[in-house]
Design a protein around this motif. Structure first.
Motif, PDB file in Angstrom:
ATOM      1  N   ALA A   8      62.798 -10.913 -26.562  1.00  0.00           N
ATOM      2  CA  ALA A   8      63.595 -12.277 -26.353  1.00  0.00           C
ATOM      3  C   ALA A   8      63.159 -13.182 -25.659  1.00  0.00           C
ATOM      4  O   ALA A   8      63.254 -14.658 -26.176  1.00  0.00           O
ATOM      5  CB  ALA A   8      65.294 -11.894 -26.058  1.00  0.00           C
ATOM      6  N   LEU A   9      62.724 -13.171 -24.478  1.00  0.00           N
ATOM      7  CA  LEU A   9      62.015 -14.208 -23.420  1.00  0.00           C
ATOM      8  C   LEU A   9      61.002 -14.768 -24.410  1.00  0.00           C
ATOM      9  O   LEU A   9      60.802 -16.197 -24.125  1.00  0.00           O
ATOM     10  CB  LEU A   9      61.970 -13.906 -22.240  1.00  0.00           C
ATOM     11  N   TRP A  10      60.035 -13.984 -24.793  1.00  0.00           N
ATOM     12  CA  TRP A  10      58.895 -14.308 -25.300  1.00  0.00           C
ATOM     13  C   TRP A  10      59.054 -15.182 -26.690  1.00  0.00           C
ATOM     14  O   TRP A  10      58.363 -16.320 -26.864  1.00  0.00           O
ATOM     15  CB  TRP A  10      58.054 -13.254 -25.820  1.00  0.00           C
ATOM     16  N   LEU A  11      60.031 -14.863 -27.482  1.00  0.00           N
ATOM     17  CA  LEU A  11      60.417 -15.669 -28.592  1.00  0.00           C
ATOM     18  C   LEU A  11      60.974 -16.996 -28.079  1.00  0.00           C
ATOM     19  O   LEU A  11      60.798 -17.909 -28.859  1.00  0.00           O
ATOM     20  CB  LEU A  11      61.619 -14.915 -29.390  1.00  0.00           C
TER      21      LEU A  11
ATOM     22  N   ARG B  32      70.087 -17.728 -20.686  1.00  0.00           N
ATOM     23  CA  ARG B  32      70.492 -18.512 -21.861  1.00  0.00           C
ATOM     24  C   ARG B  32      69.595 -18.194 -23.191  1.00  0.00           C
ATOM     25  O   ARG B  32      70.314 -17.929 -24.196  1.00  0.00           O
ATOM     26  CB  ARG B  32      70.883 -19.877 -21.540  1.00  0.00           C
ATOM     27  N   ALA B  33      68.387 -18.345 -22.710  1.00  0.00           N
ATOM     28  CA  ALA B  33      67.660 -18.118 -23.729  1.00  0.00           C
ATOM     29  C   ALA B  33      67.217 -16.682 -24.263  1.00  0.00           C
ATOM     30  O   ALA B  33      67.468 -16.377 -25.714  1.00  0.00           O
ATOM     31  CB  ALA B  33      66.056 -18.377 -23.340  1.00  0.00           C
ATOM     32  N   VAL B  34      67.568 -15.487 -23.541  1.00  0.00           N
ATOM     33  CA  VAL B  34      67.599 -14.443 -23.901  1.00  0.00           C
ATOM     34  C   VAL B  34      68.979 -14.089 -24.724  1.00  0.00           C
ATOM     35  O   VAL B  34      68.975 -13.477 -25.755  1.00  0.00           O
ATOM     36  CB  VAL B  34      67.707 -13.321 -22.895  1.00  0.00           C
ATOM     37  N   GLN B  35      69.933 -14.458 -24.311  1.00  0.00           N
ATOM     38  CA  GLN B  35      71.177 -14.502 -24.989  1.00  0.00           C
ATOM     39  C   GLN B  35      71.351 -15.259 -26.596  1.00  0.00           C
ATOM     40  O   GLN B  35      71.815 -14.527 -27.284  1.00  0.00           O
ATOM     41  CB  GLN B  35      72.509 -14.933 -24.037  1.00  0.00           C
ATOM     42  N   ALA B  36      70.842 -16.048 -26.407  1.00  0.00           N
ATOM     43  CA  ALA B  36      70.423 -16.896 -27.861  1.00  0.00           C
ATOM     44  C   ALA B  36      69.712 -16.225 -28.657  1.00  0.00           C
ATOM     45  O   ALA B  36      69.993 -16.135 -30.032  1.00  0.00           O
ATOM     46  CB  ALA B  36      70.022 -18.105 -27.530  1.00  0.00           C
ATOM     47  N   ARG B  37      68.431 -15.485 -28.154  1.00  0.00           N
ATOM     48  CA  ARG B  37      67.822 -14.740 -28.995  1.00  0.00           C
ATOM     49  C   ARG B  37      68.281 -13.244 -29.397  1.00  0.00           C
ATOM     50  O   ARG B  37      68.121 -12.866 -30.614  1.00  0.00           O
ATOM     51  CB  ARG B  37      66.538 -14.648 -28.568  1.00  0.00           C
ATOM     52  N   ALA B  38      68.982 -12.611 -28.448  1.00  0.00           N
ATOM     53  CA  ALA B  38      69.271 -11.258 -28.789  1.00  0.00           C
ATOM     54  C   ALA B  38      70.561 -11.214 -29.550  1.00  0.00           C
ATOM     55  O   ALA B  38      70.725 -10.242 -30.424  1.00  0.00           O
ATOM     56  CB  ALA B  38      69.772 -10.773 -27.265  1.00  0.00           C
ATOM     57  N   GLY B  39      71.428 -12.060 -29.369  1.00  0.00           N
ATOM     58  CA  GLY B  39      72.580 -12.155 -30.302  1.00  0.00           C
ATOM     59  C   GLY B  39      73.766 -11.322 -29.780  1.00  0.00           C
ATOM     60  O   GLY B  39      73.680 -10.594 -28.754  1.00  0.00           O
ATOM     61  N   ALA B  40      74.924 -11.381 -30.177  1.00  0.00           N
ATOM     62  CA  ALA B  40      76.067 -10.934 -29.416  1.00  0.00           C
ATOM     63  C   ALA B  40      76.113  -9.080 -29.652  1.00  0.00           C
ATOM     64  O   ALA B  40      76.538  -8.584 -28.763  1.00  0.00           O
ATOM     65  CB  ALA B  40      77.454 -11.460 -30.588  1.00  0.00           C
TER      66      ALA B  40
ATOM     67  N   TYR C  20      59.555 -18.973 -26.268  1.00  0.00           N
ATOM     68  CA  TYR C  20      58.559 -19.864 -26.202  1.00  0.00           C
ATOM     69  C   TYR C  20      57.596 -20.103 -27.219  1.00  0.00           C
ATOM     70  O   TYR C  20      57.210 -21.092 -27.555  1.00  0.00           O
ATOM     71  CB  TYR C  20      57.641 -19.458 -25.067  1.00  0.00           C
ATOM     72  N   LEU C  21      57.640 -18.837 -28.186  1.00  0.00           N
ATOM     73  CA  LEU C  21      56.635 -18.914 -29.056  1.00  0.00           C
ATOM     74  C   LEU C  21      57.266 -19.176 -30.503  1.00  0.00           C
ATOM     75  O   LEU C  21      56.373 -19.924 -31.416  1.00  0.00           O
ATOM     76  CB  LEU C  21      56.271 -17.286 -29.143  1.00  0.00           C
ATOM     77  N   ALA C  22      58.757 -19.161 -30.804  1.00  0.00           N
ATOM     78  CA  ALA C  22      58.919 -19.411 -32.288  1.00  0.00           C
ATOM     79  C   ALA C  22      60.645 -19.769 -32.221  1.00  0.00           C
ATOM     80  O   ALA C  22      61.122 -19.317 -31.323  1.00  0.00           O
ATOM     81  CB  ALA C  22      58.567 -18.221 -33.300  1.00  0.00           C
ATOM     82  N   GLY C  23      60.936 -20.200 -33.336  1.00  0.00           N
ATOM     83  CA  GLY C  23      62.308 -20.350 -33.559  1.00  0.00           C
ATOM     84  C   GLY C  23      62.680 -21.941 -33.775  1.00  0.00           C
ATOM     85  O   GLY C  23      61.805 -22.695 -33.469  1.00  0.00           O
ATOM     86  N   LYS C  24      63.993 -22.274 -34.183  1.00  0.00           N
ATOM     87  CA  LYS C  24      64.358 -23.451 -34.298  1.00  0.00           C
ATOM     88  C   LYS C  24      64.322 -24.258 -33.099  1.00  0.00           C
ATOM     89  O   LYS C  24      64.116 -25.755 -32.975  1.00  0.00           O
ATOM     90  CB  LYS C  24      65.785 -23.381 -34.966  1.00  0.00           C
ATOM     91  N   LYS C  25      64.617 -23.539 -31.811  1.00  0.00           N
ATOM     92  CA  LYS C  25      64.659 -24.367 -30.848  1.00  0.00           C
ATOM     93  C   LYS C  25      63.906 -23.550 -29.711  1.00  0.00           C
ATOM     94  O   LYS C  25      64.260 -22.563 -29.154  1.00  0.00           O
ATOM     95  CB  LYS C  25      66.206 -24.591 -30.240  1.00  0.00           C
ATOM     96  N   VAL C  26      62.670 -24.103 -29.309  1.00  0.00           N
ATOM     97  CA  VAL C  26      62.032 -23.148 -28.372  1.00  0.00           C
ATOM     98  C   VAL C  26      62.173 -24.107 -26.935  1.00  0.00           C
ATOM     99  O   VAL C  26      62.536 -25.256 -26.735  1.00  0.00           O
ATOM    100  CB  VAL C  26      60.471 -23.165 -28.753  1.00  0.00           C
ATOM    101  N   ALA C  27      61.701 -23.463 -25.767  1.00  0.00           N
ATOM    102  CA  ALA C  27      61.824 -23.904 -24.415  1.00  0.00           C
ATOM    103  C   ALA C  27      60.942 -25.284 -24.326  1.00  0.00           C
ATOM    104  O   ALA C  27      61.261 -26.285 -23.590  1.00  0.00           O
ATOM    105  CB  ALA C  27      61.200 -22.971 -23.530  1.00  0.00           C
ATOM    106  N   SER C  28      59.778 -25.143 -25.103  1.00  0.00           N
ATOM    107  CA  SER C  28      58.759 -26.120 -24.858  1.00  0.00           C
ATOM    108  C   SER C  28      58.034 -26.379 -26.330  1.00  0.00           C
ATOM    109  O   SER C  28      57.170 -25.505 -26.681  1.00  0.00           O
ATOM    110  CB  SER C  28      57.813 -26.180 -23.654  1.00  0.00           C
ATOM    111  N   GLU C  29      58.452 -27.331 -27.009  1.00  0.00           N
ATOM    112  CA  GLU C  29      57.889 -27.774 -28.184  1.00  0.00           C
ATOM    113  C   GLU C  29      56.438 -28.004 -28.117  1.00  0.00           C
ATOM    114  O   GLU C  29      55.583 -27.605 -28.840  1.00  0.00           O
ATOM    115  CB  GLU C  29      58.444 -28.734 -28.992  1.00  0.00           C
ATOM    116  N   PRO C  30      56.030 -28.790 -26.883  1.00  0.00           N
ATOM    117  CA  PRO C  30      54.320 -29.059 -27.039  1.00  0.00           C
ATOM    118  C   PRO C  30      53.724 -27.687 -26.626  1.00  0.00           C
ATOM    119  O   PRO C  30      52.544 -27.522 -26.998  1.00  0.00           O
ATOM    120  CB  PRO C  30      54.377 -29.839 -25.837  1.00  0.00           C
TER     121      PRO C  30
END
Length: 401
Positions: free
Chosen positions: A354-357, A274-282, A359-369
């Motif tokens: 896409a998977l690295w992004l 899901r994370a990769v799909q959200a970063r990669a785009g359609a 965790y590293l940046a964006g409006k919604k990340v896997a872990s904000e802390p």
């Protein structure tokens, strides 16, 4: 006869005893009792006065209790404030250290405290009771050996993977870590830490410095604040990290993931996909090559359970190739050795980027802390001169447990 007897009694003169006998009034049926002559004590009760006294007592009692509660709360806050000040003070180093020693630097307040475990390894506290610490450094092999994609029906796909010799390893340094939670209940899933190859820290440091000042070798406090704001900004941060990763900076990095509760590979795979799909785009997902890489990525996670405290490492090399290693512990029944075992490789660098992004940046990340911790770790890099070795980039105070 009766009348004569009564008349004789009346005519008889009274005796001395009769003259001095106290006269006791007789009470008849219709006689009213004279309260003034009663020998019993009478108390007059004032109900209104008693009610006012009771109200005043309870009012004073409530006031006293409220004063005690306020004083207790103030004392608690003041004590916590003083403790926070004491804990925030830097660890004082030995005054006898030579000036050349990194621990005797002028900026001692900015040092990190790294704890040594009973085996002498450097560890960093995570703040989680299930996974209390993370190693400060990792020694990972260069996973470049050929790989056989595991079949969906394979019972033990770990045996189909070959790896390089453990002696040919690269040291990775921890940049930041944090806890991943899911759902509105903030259910804890795993602790994730971001590592960068120690030899590649200088390149990352230089690239980030040039983003603020093209000729700078180190950043002053105002420039560090500017860089911190850019990395924490959803749009600017994602753009910065996307450009860096696409250019191969840092060349080698890794994410170490340790679950804090029992889970399985399928659950982890679904979150990653899901994370990769959200970063990669359609548009990118419609690409056949990228779709094949995603099918390869899903196949790697076609496995069973992942107990808590077991380690998974995602490694990205200089070409963007992502290797996935898992340490489930030794299992004689399955013929599985102890230590990290390579379980899969994904060649397309767009998947790892896409998977690295995520965790590293964006409006919604896997872990904000984790994202905030990584940014603060980078701030410690950029405040030192470019090219400084890792032990000088992140000076530490060693504390024995």
């Amino acid at each position: 006869m009766y009348r004569q007897s009564a008349l004789r009694r009346l005519a008889r003169p009274p005796t001395a005893a009769a003259l001095f006998r106290p006269q006791v009034p007789r009470r008849t049926l219709f006689a009213r009792r004279n309260e003034s002559r009663s020998g019993r004590a009478v108390e007059g009760l004032n109900i209104r006065r008693l009610s006012e006294q009771s109200d005043e007592y309870h009012r004073n009692r409530r006031t006293f209790l409220w004063c005690g509660a306020v004083v207790g709360a103030v004392s608690f806050v003041y004590t916590g404030y003083k403790l926070a000040i004491e804990l925030s003070k830097p660890v004082q180093s030995d005054a006898n250290l030579p000036p050349s020693d990194p621990l005797a630097a002028a900026n001692a307040a900015d040092r990190k405290v790294v704890v040594h475990d009973e085996d002498g390894r450097e560890i960093v506290p995570t703040g989680n009771s299930t996974v209390p610490t993370f190693p400060r450094t990792l020694d990972l092999p260069a996973y470049t050996a050929p790989i056989t994609t595991p079949s969906p029906n394979t019972t033990d796909p770990l045996t189909t993977i070959t790896t390089t010799s453990p002696s040919n390893t690269t040291e990775y340094t921890l940049v930041g870590l944090g806890l991943r939670t899911v759902t509105f209940l903030n259910l804890q899933v795993y602790v994730v830490g971001y590592y960068v190859a120690t030899a590649d820290i200088a390149a990352l440091q230089s690239a980030l410095n040039k983003k603020i000042d093209p000729i700078a070798t180190t950043l002053v406090p105002s420039e560090r604040d500017q860089l911190r704001a850019a990395l924490l900004d959803p749009a600017e941060g994602e753009k910065t990290w996307d450009e860096l990763l696409a250019a191969g900076v840092p060349a080698r990095s890794a994410f170490r993931i340790v679950p804090v509760r029992d889970t399985d590979f399928h659950h982890l795979r679904d979150g990653f996909v899901r994370a990769v799909q959200a970063r990669a785009g359609a548009a990118l997902m419609a690409d056949d090559t990228f779709g094949e890489a995603m099918r390869q990525f899903r196949a790697v996670f076609n496995r069973g359970s992942v107990p808590k405290r077991k380690e998974m490492v995602l490694v990205r090399d200089e070409t963007g190739r992502m290797s996935i290693a898992y340490d489930g512990g030794a299992n004689k029944k399955e013929g599985r050795p102890a230590g990290r075992q390579l379980i899969g490789v994904v060649e397309d660098e767009r998947v790892s980027r896409a998977l690295w992004l995520n965790y590293l940046a964006g409006k919604k990340v896997a872990s904000e802390p984790a994202r905030k911790s990584i940014v603060e770790g980078i701030m410690e890099f950029v405040e030192r001169p470019v090219g400084t070795v890792a032990s000088q980039v992140v000076p530490v105070v060693n504390v024995k447990l």
